[in-house]
Scaffold this motif. Structure first.
Motif, PDB file in Angstrom:
ATOM      1  N   ARG A 182      58.644  -9.727  66.944  1.00  0.00           N
ATOM      2  CA  ARG A 182      59.601  -9.185  67.932  1.00  0.00           C
ATOM      3  C   ARG A 182      58.943  -9.084  69.309  1.00  0.00           C
ATOM      4  NH1 ARG A 182      64.537  -8.344  65.932  1.00  0.00           N
ATOM      5  NH2 ARG A 182      64.652  -7.642  63.786  1.00  0.00           N
ATOM      6  N   ARG A 183      57.667  -8.740  69.337  1.00  0.00           N
ATOM      7  CA  ARG A 183      56.923  -8.695  70.611  1.00  0.00           C
ATOM      8  C   ARG A 183      56.873 -10.092  71.231  1.00  0.00           C
ATOM      9  NH1 ARG A 183      50.725  -7.915  70.483  1.00  0.00           N
ATOM     10  NH2 ARG A 183      50.265  -8.498  72.613  1.00  0.00           N
ATOM     11  N   LYS A 184      56.635 -11.082  70.385  1.00  0.00           N
ATOM     12  CA  LYS A 184      56.585 -12.463  70.845  1.00  0.00           C
ATOM     13  C   LYS A 184      57.957 -12.909  71.356  1.00  0.00           C
ATOM     14  CE  LYS A 184      55.007 -16.935  69.164  1.00  0.00           C
ATOM     15  NZ  LYS A 184      54.345 -17.617  68.049  1.00  0.00           N
ATOM     16  N   LEU A 185      59.034 -12.533  70.659  1.00  0.00           N
ATOM     17  CA  LEU A 185      60.387 -12.883  71.074  1.00  0.00           C
ATOM     18  C   LEU A 185      60.737 -12.214  72.402  1.00  0.00           C
ATOM     19  CD1 LEU A 185      62.996 -14.388  70.307  1.00  0.00           C
ATOM     20  CD2 LEU A 185      63.707 -12.339  69.074  1.00  0.00           C
ATOM     21  N   PHE A 186      60.329 -10.968  72.570  1.00  0.00           N
ATOM     22  CA  PHE A 186      60.549 -10.263  73.830  1.00  0.00           C
ATOM     23  C   PHE A 186      59.855 -10.991  74.978  1.00  0.00           C
ATOM     24  CE2 PHE A 186      59.267  -7.133  77.014  1.00  0.00           C
ATOM     25  CZ  PHE A 186      60.493  -6.555  77.320  1.00  0.00           C
ATOM     26  N   ALA A 187      58.609 -11.399  74.754  1.00  0.00           N
ATOM     27  CA  ALA A 187      57.855 -12.120  75.785  1.00  0.00           C
ATOM     28  C   ALA A 187      58.507 -13.462  76.101  1.00  0.00           C
ATOM     29  CB  ALA A 187      56.411 -12.315  75.335  1.00  0.00           C
ATOM     30  N   LEU A 188      59.009 -14.150  75.081  1.00  0.00           N
ATOM     31  CA  LEU A 188      59.681 -15.434  75.309  1.00  0.00           C
ATOM     32  C   LEU A 188      60.888 -15.274  76.236  1.00  0.00           C
ATOM     33  CD1 LEU A 188      59.674 -17.136  71.781  1.00  0.00           C
ATOM     34  CD2 LEU A 188      58.491 -17.907  73.839  1.00  0.00           C
ATOM     35  N   GLY A 189      61.573 -14.146  76.132  1.00  0.00           N
ATOM     36  CA  GLY A 189      62.718 -13.887  76.998  1.00  0.00           C
ATOM     37  C   GLY A 189      62.351 -13.836  78.462  1.00  0.00           C
ATOM     38  N   TYR A 190      61.113 -13.499  78.749  1.00  0.00           N
ATOM     39  CA  TYR A 190      60.627 -13.442  80.127  1.00  0.00           C
ATOM     40  C   TYR A 190      59.744 -14.633  80.483  1.00  0.00           C
ATOM     41  CZ  TYR A 190      62.578  -8.817  80.428  1.00  0.00           C
ATOM     42  OH  TYR A 190      63.462  -7.773  80.438  1.00  0.00           O
ATOM     43  N   GLY A 191      59.721 -15.629  79.621  1.00  0.00           N
ATOM     44  CA  GLY A 191      58.954 -16.835  79.902  1.00  0.00           C
ATOM     45  C   GLY A 191      57.457 -16.677  79.731  1.00  0.00           C
ATOM     46  N   ILE A 192      57.047 -15.702  78.940  1.00  0.00           N
ATOM     47  CA  ILE A 192      55.629 -15.451  78.721  1.00  0.00           C
ATOM     48  C   ILE A 192      55.241 -15.989  77.348  1.00  0.00           C
ATOM     49  CG2 ILE A 192      53.870 -13.656  78.449  1.00  0.00           C
ATOM     50  CD1 ILE A 192      55.733 -11.836  80.147  1.00  0.00           C
ATOM     51  N   ARG A 193      54.173 -16.759  77.310  1.00  0.00           N
ATOM     52  CA  ARG A 193      53.638 -17.215  76.016  1.00  0.00           C
ATOM     53  C   ARG A 193      52.607 -16.191  75.563  1.00  0.00           C
ATOM     54  NH1 ARG A 193      53.242 -22.110  73.664  1.00  0.00           N
ATOM     55  NH2 ARG A 193      51.032 -21.656  73.510  1.00  0.00           N
ATOM     56  N   ILE A 194      52.935 -15.463  74.522  1.00  0.00           N
ATOM     57  CA  ILE A 194      52.088 -14.363  74.067  1.00  0.00           C
ATOM     58  C   ILE A 194      50.700 -14.841  73.639  1.00  0.00           C
ATOM     59  CG2 ILE A 194      52.696 -14.274  71.611  1.00  0.00           C
ATOM     60  CD1 ILE A 194      52.727 -11.225  73.835  1.00  0.00           C
ATOM     61  N   GLU A 195      50.602 -16.088  73.156  1.00  0.00           N
ATOM     62  CA  GLU A 195      49.296 -16.617  72.755  1.00  0.00           C
ATOM     63  C   GLU A 195      48.363 -16.721  73.953  1.00  0.00           C
ATOM     64  OE1 GLU A 195      52.171 -18.188  71.896  1.00  0.00           O
ATOM     65  OE2 GLU A 195      52.231 -17.930  69.728  1.00  0.00           O
ATOM     66  N   ASP A 196      48.900 -17.110  75.123  1.00  0.00           N
ATOM     67  CA  ASP A 196      48.086 -17.210  76.331  1.00  0.00           C
ATOM     68  C   ASP A 196      47.585 -15.836  76.770  1.00  0.00           C
ATOM     69  OD1 ASP A 196      48.627 -19.918  76.296  1.00  0.00           O
ATOM     70  OD2 ASP A 196      50.183 -19.812  77.840  1.00  0.00           O
ATOM     71  N   VAL A 197      48.448 -14.838  76.676  1.00  0.00           N
ATOM     72  CA  VAL A 197      48.071 -13.479  77.063  1.00  0.00           C
ATOM     73  C   VAL A 197      46.983 -12.946  76.135  1.00  0.00           C
ATOM     74  CG1 VAL A 197      48.912 -11.100  77.248  1.00  0.00           C
ATOM     75  CG2 VAL A 197      50.327 -12.990  78.071  1.00  0.00           C
ATOM     76  N   GLU A 198      47.172 -13.150  74.822  1.00  0.00           N
ATOM     77  CA  GLU A 198      46.172 -12.666  73.866  1.00  0.00           C
ATOM     78  C   GLU A 198      44.835 -13.375  74.038  1.00  0.00           C
ATOM     79  OE1 GLU A 198      48.190 -13.195  70.150  1.00  0.00           O
ATOM     80  OE2 GLU A 198      49.244 -11.282  70.335  1.00  0.00           O
ATOM     81  N   ASN A 214      66.531 -25.715  70.895  1.00  0.00           N
ATOM     82  CA  ASN A 214      66.961 -26.349  72.156  1.00  0.00           C
ATOM     83  C   ASN A 214      67.604 -25.380  73.140  1.00  0.00           C
ATOM     84  OD1 ASN A 214      66.071 -28.888  71.382  1.00  0.00           O
ATOM     85  ND2 ASN A 214      67.983 -29.326  70.319  1.00  0.00           N
ATOM     86  N   ARG A 215      67.222 -24.106  73.055  1.00  0.00           N
ATOM     87  CA  ARG A 215      67.669 -23.133  74.048  1.00  0.00           C
ATOM     88  C   ARG A 215      66.645 -22.017  74.119  1.00  0.00           C
ATOM     89  NH1 ARG A 215      70.864 -18.547  71.981  1.00  0.00           N
ATOM     90  NH2 ARG A 215      70.853 -18.697  69.722  1.00  0.00           N
ATOM     91  N   PRO A 216      66.557 -21.349  75.251  1.00  0.00           N
ATOM     92  CA  PRO A 216      65.580 -20.254  75.369  1.00  0.00           C
ATOM     93  C   PRO A 216      65.911 -19.122  74.396  1.00  0.00           C
ATOM     94  CG  PRO A 216      66.554 -20.779  77.510  1.00  0.00           C
ATOM     95  CD  PRO A 216      67.286 -21.580  76.491  1.00  0.00           C
ATOM     96  N   GLN A 217      64.890 -18.555  73.814  1.00  0.00           N
ATOM     97  CA  GLN A 217      65.062 -17.445  72.870  1.00  0.00           C
ATOM     98  C   GLN A 217      64.652 -16.140  73.538  1.00  0.00           C
ATOM     99  OE1 GLN A 217      66.386 -17.950  69.767  1.00  0.00           O
ATOM    100  NE2 GLN A 217      66.600 -20.068  70.398  1.00  0.00           N
ATOM    101  N   SER A 218      65.380 -15.082  73.236  1.00  0.00           N
ATOM    102  CA  SER A 218      65.031 -13.755  73.741  1.00  0.00           C
ATOM    103  C   SER A 218      65.576 -12.718  72.766  1.00  0.00           C
ATOM    104  CB  SER A 218      65.624 -13.530  75.135  1.00  0.00           C
ATOM    105  OG  SER A 218      67.021 -13.413  75.061  1.00  0.00           O
ATOM    106  N   ILE A 219      65.225 -11.478  72.990  1.00  0.00           N
ATOM    107  CA  ILE A 219      65.720 -10.394  72.138  1.00  0.00           C
ATOM    108  C   ILE A 219      67.249 -10.342  72.196  1.00  0.00           C
ATOM    109  CG2 ILE A 219      65.849  -7.868  71.959  1.00  0.00           C
ATOM    110  CD1 ILE A 219      63.265  -8.807  70.835  1.00  0.00           C
TER     111      ILE A 219
END
Length: 150
Positions: free
Chosen positions: A119-135, A75-80
């Motif tokens: 960790r790459r996915k967590l980094f992307a989450l911090g910037y609001g990027i869904r890594i699955e969409d990018v891949e 229930n909160r945004p995740q980031s590195i």
């Protein structure tokens, strides 16, 4: 997935009465939100979680599903810089298993890139990027030969 997270990361809860009982991820998170001081979760150590990752022979997909579920329930945004203690524990344990030599790890499903990818996915989450969409877009571009327009 919730029961797998419970088995991997928790080894019980204690109430104010000091009773030890089995935990449930979603119910323990809900209970913590309703009554923050009435229940404490007992979390496994990094070494114990790494040992369980090996024993249960989990692969990247299962650990990724656990990662996603913890993010969903937090229930909160995740980031590195600001991630859930459960995510941190999972990532550190994955790193410990990644560092094992392939011969020393009986879990042949482990690809030794789990921690890096999460960790790459967590980094992307911090910037609001869904890594699955990018891949997914990268896979389409590699198939069609399409170039980025910069």
């Amino acid at each position: 997935i919730d029961s797998l997270i419970d088995a991997l990361l928790f080894h019980g809860t204690t109430n104010n009465n000091d009773e030890s009982n089995a935990s449930s991820l979603s119910s323990s998170i809900q209970a913590a939100q309703q009554q923050p001081r009435s229940q404490q979760q007992l979390v496994n150590t990094e070494a114990k979680v790494a040992e369980l990752l090996i024993q249960k022979r989990l692969n990247y997909d299962m650990v990724n599903q656990m990662f996603d579920r913890i993010c969903e329930l937090s229930n909160r945004p995740q980031s590195i810089d600001s991630c859930s203690p459960l995510l941190s524990l999972l990532l550190d344990a994955a790193c410990k298993v990644d560092c094992l030599e392939k011969e020393d790890n009986p879990n042949k499903r482990w690809n030794h890139r789990v921690e890096r990818d999460l960790r790459r996915k967590l980094f992307a989450l911090g910037y609001g990027i869904r890594i699955e969409d990018v891949e997914k877009k990268e896979r389409v571009r590699s198939i069609t030969g399409e170039k980025d327009c910069y």
